[in-house]
Structures are given as C-alpha cells and as structure tokens.
Design a protein around this motif. Structure first.
Motif, PDB file in Angstrom:
ATOM      1  N   ALA A 158      26.693  35.749  13.322  1.00 20.19           N
ATOM      2  CA  ALA A 158      27.451  35.440  14.537  1.00 20.19           C
ATOM      3  C   ALA A 158      26.670  34.472  15.410  1.00 20.19           C
ATOM      4  CB  ALA A 158      27.725  36.721  15.318  1.00 20.19           C
ATOM      5  N   PRO A 159      27.270  33.383  15.846  1.00 21.19           N
ATOM      6  CA  PRO A 159      26.597  32.445  16.752  1.00 21.19           C
ATOM      7  C   PRO A 159      26.401  33.076  18.116  1.00 21.19           C
ATOM      8  CG  PRO A 159      28.911  31.845  16.499  1.00 21.19           C
ATOM      9  CD  PRO A 159      28.649  32.953  15.531  1.00 21.19           C
ATOM     10  N   SER A 160      25.211  32.891  18.685  1.00 19.93           N
ATOM     11  CA  SER A 160      24.929  33.519  19.976  1.00 19.93           C
ATOM     12  C   SER A 160      25.857  33.005  21.064  1.00 19.93           C
ATOM     13  CB  SER A 160      23.464  33.240  20.370  1.00 19.93           C
ATOM     14  OG  SER A 160      23.234  31.835  20.431  1.00 19.93           O
ATOM     15  N   GLY A 255      25.883  41.629  12.453  1.00 17.09           N
ATOM     16  CA  GLY A 255      25.348  41.984  13.766  1.00 17.09           C
ATOM     17  C   GLY A 255      26.408  42.183  14.824  1.00 17.09           C
ATOM     18  N   SER A 256      27.578  41.541  14.665  1.00 20.79           N
ATOM     19  CA  SER A 256      28.625  41.661  15.682  1.00 20.79           C
ATOM     20  C   SER A 256      29.247  43.049  15.691  1.00 20.79           C
ATOM     21  CB  SER A 256      29.707  40.606  15.451  1.00 20.79           C
ATOM     22  OG  SER A 256      29.226  39.322  15.731  1.00 20.79           O
ATOM     23  N   ARG A 259      27.071  45.288  17.703  1.00 19.39           N
ATOM     24  CA  ARG A 259      27.188  45.005  19.136  1.00 19.39           C
ATOM     25  C   ARG A 259      28.512  45.549  19.687  1.00 19.39           C
ATOM     26  NH1 ARG A 259      24.072  40.447  17.730  1.00 19.39           N
ATOM     27  NH2 ARG A 259      25.864  39.285  16.989  1.00 19.39           N
ATOM     28  N   ASN A 260      29.588  45.413  18.913  1.00 21.89           N
ATOM     29  CA  ASN A 260      30.885  45.957  19.351  1.00 21.89           C
ATOM     30  C   ASN A 260      30.813  47.472  19.519  1.00 21.89           C
ATOM     31  OD1 ASN A 260      31.944  43.378  19.200  1.00 21.89           O
ATOM     32  ND2 ASN A 260      32.867  43.672  17.195  1.00 21.89           N
ATOM     33  N   LEU A 261      30.132  48.131  18.604  1.00 21.01           N
ATOM     34  CA  LEU A 261      30.002  49.584  18.681  1.00 21.01           C
ATOM     35  C   LEU A 261      29.199  49.988  19.908  1.00 21.01           C
ATOM     36  CD1 LEU A 261      30.623  52.249  17.224  1.00 21.01           C
ATOM     37  CD2 LEU A 261      28.467  51.991  15.994  1.00 21.01           C
ATOM     38  N   ARG A 262      28.091  49.297  20.151  1.00 22.86           N
ATOM     39  CA  ARG A 262      27.277  49.603  21.334  1.00 22.86           C
ATOM     40  C   ARG A 262      28.076  49.357  22.618  1.00 22.86           C
ATOM     41  NH1 ARG A 262      23.102  46.717  20.192  1.00 22.86           N
ATOM     42  NH2 ARG A 262      23.649  44.845  21.368  1.00 22.86           N
ATOM     43  N   ALA A 263      28.840  48.270  22.661  1.00 26.70           N
ATOM     44  CA  ALA A 263      29.640  47.970  23.854  1.00 26.70           C
ATOM     45  C   ALA A 263      30.710  49.041  24.083  1.00 26.70           C
ATOM     46  CB  ALA A 263      30.281  46.597  23.714  1.00 26.70           C
TER      47      ALA A 263
END
Length: 459
Positions: A158-160, A255-256, A259-263
């Motif tokens: 995923a691009p930052s 990695g996305s 991050r979606n799960l953490r969000a």
C-alpha cells in the motif's frame, strides 16, 4: 403462463420423464432465459431434488430469485456454495447482486471484486457502477524491494500517500433488544453474564476483579439469528453497535488490512460502551497453519493483538462479538482466555421458538386468528431465515388476493401452512452433518461438547 410452443413441448417431456435431470435442467434454463421466472424457479427446484449439490442448478435457482427480487431466498440458495470457498467466480457476482438487493453494499462489493479478481470475464459493468467506490491509486511495482520468495505480495504494497487510519465501519444504535429475539433463553443468558452484567453492575464485578469487556464467539447453522442476537445485545445495553464486514477489513495491499483492523478497534474504543461485531469472522481469523501467504498470517496476529489490547484496560467497555458458520476453521489461539474464550452455540429453533419467531415476524401484518404452533409443527429444521421466507411467501400470495379483492385480506393459518409446505429448510441438515464429523473425530479439547445433544438427534 408459458405460451411458447417449444417450452410447452419441453415441459410435457419433463412431465413424462420427471427423473431426467438433463431435460429438467435444460427446461429450467430455457424458462429463465425467456423470462418465465416463476416457472423457472419451480423447474430448478425440481432439478435440485435430483442433484442437491449441483452448482449450476443452485446458481440458476438463485438467479431466478434475484430476478424476482427475492434476494434473501437467493442468498439462502447460494449459501452452501459460498460457505465452502473455491466457488465459481460467477457465483460471487450473483451473490453480490443479491447482497446489493438486500442493501448490504459492503459485502456486495467484496463478493464482486473477489470474483472479478479471479476471473475478469465475469465482470458486470452495470453492477460495478452500482458498487462504485473511489479508485485507489496503485504504486508502480519495484521488483528490487520484494523478497524473491514472495513477489506476489510486494506487488500489492500500500502506498503511504493513500494510507489512512480511519475505519469504514459505521457506528449505529440498535433498535432491537432481547425481547425481539424469540426463544434461545440459554444463549441470551450467556450473553447477559459475559457481556452485559459487567457494565450494568460494575461494582459487583469489580469486587471480584472482573472488568467490563471481552469476547464471545457465536456459532451455528446459517440463518439461525447470530447477527440479530448481536444487535439485540447492543440494544439491551443501550451501547453503540459497530458491525464489521469483510470489506471493512480486507484490502489488496499488504499491511492495509492490519491497519483497517486496528482503526476499527480504535473506533469502538472511542464509542465505549460499544458492541463490536465481526460477521463471518472465520475469513479474518482462520487457522494460520492453513495459510500460504505471510500477509494472511499477519492479519491473524494483528487480530489477536487487538483483542489483548495494548494495556490491561485498553478494551474495557468494548464487547467483542463474532459470528461464524464454521468455528472449526478458526485459529485455536482465539479461544485462549481473554479473547473469544466463550463459544456460544446458537441452535436451530425448537417448535416453541419457531412459533415465537413466526409471531414476531407477523406482528406488523393484518392477521386473522393464526395457530402459530400448528405452523411451527410443520417447519421442523427451519431456522429464522427460513421462517422469514415462509412469511414473505405467504404475504406475497395474500397481496395478490387483496389486490383482486380491492381490500386487505388478513393472513390466516392456512396461508402460512401453504407457504411452509412449499418451502424447504436451507442449511440445518448439511451443517449438522459437518458438525458431527468434528464432534466425533476432532474434539480432543472438548470444545464441541455443547453440540453433542444435537448431533445425536436424527437430522
């Protein structure tokens, strides 16, 4: 009524040779292609009796349902295929159309894009436009940055520039309570003790060192009411409710998804007390030993870390509920104390519960005197979704009668009995057959002891 001479000839041939599967399948497909949807449905049902697991027949029946706007029945017809995985991509597109008709945009988009990624030829531009979402710009591949053994994952980094710590899940307030859940008293009591009472009586639980929060895994056959129970638990507590679908978490870029799960967990923590509900959790929490790609294992690790919380009180007031039709595919680490340490079986409703479900489903409809117990008696092995289908079918027939009469005609016991006798249970027998294998041959830990009384019955 069919007025096509060719179709009439085929129908007559099928009548004279009712066990001729290729003939019945051909007739059903021809009827569907020429728009005789009700007749096509009947022929696909007849063919399905001859070949209960034929994916083409199941797909044809589901398409007939979709084109008649019977989206729930379409999903029920497709459920055996969708639950197994590895289904033909066109089945995924058909499921997406049904899910969109049900109003579930997130799941519809996930099913559609997953199917098209496997076979671009099944793409449906019209459906894609209805599911349209803002495009994600993809960064050009950099071969040198990828480990040689896993080049396919490097292509989806995923691009930052487009990474955002923001969940797509939505916070809502449930309008249901346990009073809207018929039967299942043991299940509701387990949820009260584990999830609700620690928040409703915090001083008592604090005296024993118990905090408000934790996780419960609801499992059982499809359509038994697991999602409805989760909404009712949130409504009973008056808490925020966040329902999480696969499309809210899974992402093509490495990695996305983590991050979606953490969000999503952060969203629940900001709205505590909150019931965080993961539907189809086996897709996010599968056994790591069965996974080939590192990215999938990392998602499971992230899920476990979020359940544990960054400190002892991180998830206090966050009640994590999850539902699955296949609990045996979930990684055993999720059953550790402090995570999904309580497995709650949501059983098929018994006769008393079926009568109560029918009563709730009919309470906002014009009714004559109805013997719900009599209808419940002829709906053995029906789950809540099946019973809703029975009521919907009875209502449709009554609407046609009311239109002809020019006034509302109340539903009667006969109407429901007629609809019930024309319907078939969708999932219980097949699900119990699978459960029996695990209870009898893979139950060393005793995790499935709760199922023993059910599988000993003659399903």
């Amino acid at each position: 009524m069919v007025d096509d001479p060719g179709l009439k000839a085929l129908a007559e041939a099928a009548r004279l040779s009712p066990d001729n599967l290729p003939l019945r399948r051909h007739l059903a497909e021809q009827l569907l292609g020429k728009g005789y949807l009700a007749d096509a449905e009947a022929e696909f049902r007849a063919a399905l009796v001859l070949a209960p697991k034929d994916p083409d027949i199941m797909a044809g029946l589901a398409e007939a349902f979709v084109r008649q706007s019977s989206y729930g029945e379409a999903l029920s017809a497709l459920e055996p295929l969708l639950s197994e995985g590895g289904y033909p991509p066109r089945i995924g597109v058909l499921a997406a159309r049904a899910l969109l008709g049900e109003g579930d945009l997130h799941k519809a988009a996930f099913r559609y894009h997953e199917a098209v990624s496997r076979d671009p030829s099944v793409a449906d531009p019209e459906l894609a436009a209805r599911l349209a979402a803002p495009p994600v710009e993809r960064v050009p591949e950099t071969p040198a940055a990828a480990p040689a053994e896993e080049p396919e994952e490097a292509a989806y980094l995923a691009p930052s520039a487009v990474t955002h710590e923001q969940s797509t899940a939505e916070v809502e307030r449930s309008k249901f309570s346990f009073a809207d859940v018929a039967g299942m008293e043991d299940v509701k009591e387990a949820l009260r003790v584990k999830l609700l009472l620690p928040i409703q009586q915090p001083e008592l639980f604090a005296a024993f060192g118990k905090r408000a929060g934790g996780g419960v895994l609801l499992y059982g056959p499809p359509g038994a009411g697991k999602t409805h129970l989760a909404r009712a638990a949130a409504g009973e507590l008056g808490a925020a409710f966040v329902t999480v679908g696969l499309a809210d978490i899974l992402d093509m870029y490495v990695g996305s998804s983590e991050r979606n799960l953490r969000a999503t967990f952060d969203l629940a923590r900001r709205h505590r007390p909150c019931v965080l509900f993961f539907d189809e959790v086996d897709a996010l929490a599968g056994r790591r030993s069965d996974m080939r790609q590192t990215a999938n294992r990392q998602l499971v690790n992230q899920f476990l870390a979020e359940l544990d919380g960054v400190d002892q009180s991180a998830n206090e007031g966050v009640l994590v509920l999850a539902a699955t039709n296949a609990p045996w595919y979930i990684d055993v680490a999720f059953r550790r104390p402090g995570r999904f340490d309580q497995l709650v079986f949501v059983p098929p409703p018994d006769a008393e519960a079926r009568a109560a479900i029918l009563r709730i489903l009919c309470r906002d409809k014009p009714l004559a005197e109805v013997d719900f117990a009599a209808v419940a008696k002829v709906t053995e092995q029906f789950v809540g979704a099946d019973l809703k289908g029975v009521v919907d079918r009875a209502v449709e027939a009554k609407l046609q009668e009311s239109i002809r009469a020019g006034r509302p005609i109340p539903l009667s016991t006969r109407d429901l009995l007629t609809a019930a006798k024309a319907a078939r249970p969708t999932s219980v027998r097949e699900w119990m057959a699978t459960a029996r294998n695990y209870v009898m041959h893979a139950n060393e830990s005793g995790a499935w002891d709760e199922l023993m009384p059910y599988i000993q019955r003659k399903w």
